[in-house]
Design a protein around this motif. Sequence first.
Motif, PDB file in Angstrom:
ATOM      1  N   LEU A  28       1.954  -7.811  10.674  1.00  0.00           N
ATOM      2  CA  LEU A  28       2.079  -6.993   9.467  1.00  0.00           C
ATOM      3  C   LEU A  28       0.746  -6.963   8.718  1.00  0.00           C
ATOM      4  O   LEU A  28       0.101  -7.999   8.546  1.00  0.00           O
ATOM      5  CB  LEU A  28       3.167  -7.573   8.556  1.00  0.00           C
ATOM      6  CG  LEU A  28       3.353  -6.911   7.194  1.00  0.00           C
ATOM      7  CD1 LEU A  28       3.999  -5.552   7.358  1.00  0.00           C
ATOM      8  CD2 LEU A  28       4.196  -7.790   6.285  1.00  0.00           C
ATOM      9  N   GLY A  29       0.328  -5.782   8.292  1.00  0.00           N
ATOM     10  CA  GLY A  29      -0.810  -5.694   7.404  1.00  0.00           C
ATOM     11  C   GLY A  29      -2.157  -5.518   8.055  1.00  0.00           C
ATOM     12  O   GLY A  29      -3.166  -5.329   7.368  1.00  0.00           O
ATOM     13  N   VAL A  41      -2.228  -5.239   1.736  1.00  0.00           N
ATOM     14  CA  VAL A  41      -0.785  -5.015   1.749  1.00  0.00           C
ATOM     15  C   VAL A  41      -0.113  -5.768   0.602  1.00  0.00           C
ATOM     16  O   VAL A  41       0.776  -5.253  -0.066  1.00  0.00           O
ATOM     17  CB  VAL A  41      -0.190  -5.437   3.105  1.00  0.00           C
ATOM     18  CG1 VAL A  41       1.326  -5.366   3.083  1.00  0.00           C
ATOM     19  CG2 VAL A  41      -0.743  -4.558   4.219  1.00  0.00           C
ATOM     20  N   GLY A  42      -0.521  -6.988   0.388  1.00  0.00           N
ATOM     21  CA  GLY A  42       0.047  -7.780  -0.681  1.00  0.00           C
ATOM     22  C   GLY A  42      -0.302  -9.240  -0.524  1.00  0.00           C
ATOM     23  O   GLY A  42      -0.660  -9.703   0.566  1.00  0.00           O
ATOM     24  N   ALA A 100      -0.541  -2.540  -5.257  1.00  0.00           N
ATOM     25  CA  ALA A 100      -1.725  -2.061  -4.540  1.00  0.00           C
ATOM     26  C   ALA A 100      -2.903  -2.939  -4.940  1.00  0.00           C
ATOM     27  O   ALA A 100      -3.001  -3.392  -6.086  1.00  0.00           O
ATOM     28  CB  ALA A 100      -2.007  -0.599  -4.861  1.00  0.00           C
ATOM     29  N   ASN A 101      -3.810  -3.171  -4.004  1.00  0.00           N
ATOM     30  CA  ASN A 101      -5.000  -3.982  -4.266  1.00  0.00           C
ATOM     31  C   ASN A 101      -6.154  -3.077  -4.668  1.00  0.00           C
ATOM     32  O   ASN A 101      -6.582  -2.209  -3.902  1.00  0.00           O
ATOM     33  CB  ASN A 101      -5.365  -4.770  -3.006  1.00  0.00           C
ATOM     34  CG  ASN A 101      -6.551  -5.694  -3.253  1.00  0.00           C
ATOM     35  OD1 ASN A 101      -6.817  -6.080  -4.395  1.00  0.00           O
ATOM     36  ND2 ASN A 101      -7.264  -6.045  -2.193  1.00  0.00           N
ATOM     37  N   LYS A 102      -6.626  -3.290  -5.875  1.00  0.00           N
ATOM     38  CA  LYS A 102      -7.775  -2.513  -6.349  1.00  0.00           C
ATOM     39  C   LYS A 102      -8.663  -3.431  -7.177  1.00  0.00           C
ATOM     40  O   LYS A 102      -8.172  -4.271  -7.945  1.00  0.00           O
ATOM     41  CB  LYS A 102      -7.320  -1.318  -7.170  1.00  0.00           C
ATOM     42  CG  LYS A 102      -6.329  -1.646  -8.274  1.00  0.00           C
ATOM     43  CD  LYS A 102      -5.762  -0.404  -8.925  1.00  0.00           C
ATOM     44  CE  LYS A 102      -4.713  -0.789  -9.989  1.00  0.00           C
ATOM     45  NZ  LYS A 102      -4.116   0.392 -10.634  1.00  0.00           N
ATOM     46  N   GLY A 103      -9.957  -3.308  -6.996  1.00  0.00           N
ATOM     47  CA  GLY A 103     -10.878  -4.186  -7.709  1.00  0.00           C
ATOM     48  C   GLY A 103     -10.648  -5.639  -7.330  1.00  0.00           C
ATOM     49  O   GLY A 103     -10.653  -5.994  -6.148  1.00  0.00           O
ATOM     50  N   ARG A 104     -10.405  -6.464  -8.346  1.00  0.00           N
ATOM     51  CA  ARG A 104     -10.218  -7.890  -8.120  1.00  0.00           C
ATOM     52  C   ARG A 104      -8.773  -8.327  -8.401  1.00  0.00           C
ATOM     53  O   ARG A 104      -8.514  -9.472  -8.755  1.00  0.00           O
ATOM     54  CB  ARG A 104     -11.202  -8.682  -8.985  1.00  0.00           C
ATOM     55  CG  ARG A 104     -12.643  -8.207  -8.859  1.00  0.00           C
ATOM     56  CD  ARG A 104     -13.620  -9.208  -9.363  1.00  0.00           C
ATOM     57  NE  ARG A 104     -13.722 -10.361  -8.484  1.00  0.00           N
ATOM     58  CZ  ARG A 104     -14.544 -11.412  -8.725  1.00  0.00           C
ATOM     59  NH1 ARG A 104     -15.301 -11.429  -9.810  1.00  0.00           N
ATOM     60  NH2 ARG A 104     -14.574 -12.423  -7.888  1.00  0.00           N
ATOM     61  N   THR A 135       4.280  -2.778   2.304  1.00  0.00           N
ATOM     62  CA  THR A 135       4.548  -3.459   3.565  1.00  0.00           C
ATOM     63  C   THR A 135       5.350  -2.585   4.524  1.00  0.00           C
ATOM     64  O   THR A 135       5.487  -2.916   5.700  1.00  0.00           O
ATOM     65  CB  THR A 135       5.309  -4.771   3.314  1.00  0.00           C
ATOM     66  OG1 THR A 135       6.416  -4.517   2.448  1.00  0.00           O
ATOM     67  CG2 THR A 135       4.402  -5.791   2.674  1.00  0.00           C
ATOM     68  N   VAL A 136       5.868  -1.470   4.028  1.00  0.00           N
ATOM     69  CA  VAL A 136       6.513  -0.491   4.897  1.00  0.00           C
ATOM     70  C   VAL A 136       5.457   0.421   5.511  1.00  0.00           C
ATOM     71  O   VAL A 136       5.478   0.725   6.701  1.00  0.00           O
ATOM     72  CB  VAL A 136       7.559   0.332   4.119  1.00  0.00           C
ATOM     73  CG1 VAL A 136       8.185   1.401   5.011  1.00  0.00           C
ATOM     74  CG2 VAL A 136       8.629  -0.579   3.557  1.00  0.00           C
ATOM     75  N   ASN A 137       4.507   0.847   4.696  1.00  0.00           N
ATOM     76  CA  ASN A 137       3.375   1.649   5.162  1.00  0.00           C
ATOM     77  C   ASN A 137       2.190   1.339   4.252  1.00  0.00           C
ATOM     78  O   ASN A 137       2.194   1.683   3.073  1.00  0.00           O
ATOM     79  CB  ASN A 137       3.712   3.141   5.129  1.00  0.00           C
ATOM     80  CG  ASN A 137       2.661   3.985   5.826  1.00  0.00           C
ATOM     81  OD1 ASN A 137       1.459   3.736   5.732  1.00  0.00           O
ATOM     82  ND2 ASN A 137       3.108   5.010   6.532  1.00  0.00           N
TER      83      ASN A 137
END
Length: 365
Positions: A186-187, A194-195, A78-82, A37-39
């Motif tokens: 944000l995001g 981002v989350g 981090a978002n990866k896959g599902r 969320t910072v970068n």
Amino acid sequence: MARTKKPAAAEPLEWVDLPHELYAATCAELVTLSVKTVNSNAPACGIRLAIEQALRLPYVSARTLLGAGEVPALDYPANKGRVATAVKQMNQLREGVAAAPADEAEGILAMLAQATARGVRIGTDKVSLRARQVLLPRQGGYVSATPMTAGGVSQKIRTRVREHNERVKEVQDGSLRRIPVAVFGLGGSNLQNVGSLARDMQRPLVFFAPTEDRELKAVLALHFQGVRIRLPRPLLRSFRDWCTDCRRRHGGQIPTNMDTRDEEVAHMRAIAHAVLAQGETARERLLAQRDVLPAGGTPLISAEADPLARGLVDPDLRDGDWPRAFAARLAALIADYRFGDGHEEFQFEQADIFQLQAMIEEVAR
């Protein structure tokens, strides 16, 4: 009479079947604080706090929430896959709104509790060029810190703010004030990169800097410092003119006869009464604003203030030595006073100052 329609029952949330291994891997990497969320372009980096890192301090943070017995919601680094879907469904299970089979729900919740019972660090072996760094002074040097955000803290705050603002609508008697929030972009367009808690971070609290209250500032200065003696310039000018005229008419000296002494005493009495009146004015001002003073204005003047200044404001604080101390201070101020108007200044010797002091002391007693 028409019946009030009942609100439609909320439809059960759709449950997506996901592999057990995905839940296990996701649980293992859930974090309290994330750098995304910072970068959002920074590599995966985050920290999951352990219960032994809890703090009991009077402010809101991830560690103090733990100290208060509340566990901030966790997020993926981090978002990866599902991963995003897995976290979403685990949150639904925690909130009791998921449509998962009972045995599967029980197993996932047990896995989540076991995996998140201890702290973890993800991607903290090096600092990404895309992350921020703040230098904090420490023991003559600096420590480099990389800011990370806790979406779970934002979620807690947003929930409480919503509850408070709803309460404001219900009360409507002016006893509660609505807490304002801002819109924080944000995001980007795809928040889940981002989350899962990024949406809760898009409504930060708004605080406005207090405006200066000069009256309050002056009252508090009086309380902590007492009143500063301000010599009444018109009365001092009149006294100087009298001194100059006496010296001019008597060969450069001020006579010591009874008539001259009475006139000098009259000047000193006027000056002393004017200064004492300053203390009385300050006392009335403090009494009128007593509700804003520390401890309700008891004492009216701080014990840390100059004893002479305290006594000038509050006669009850004057001991037996106060009149003499006041007279010595005021006589010295008069002797040192400079008009700066191109005319003759006071020309007192030490014996003259002692005489002024005696006249003032008589007024102060």
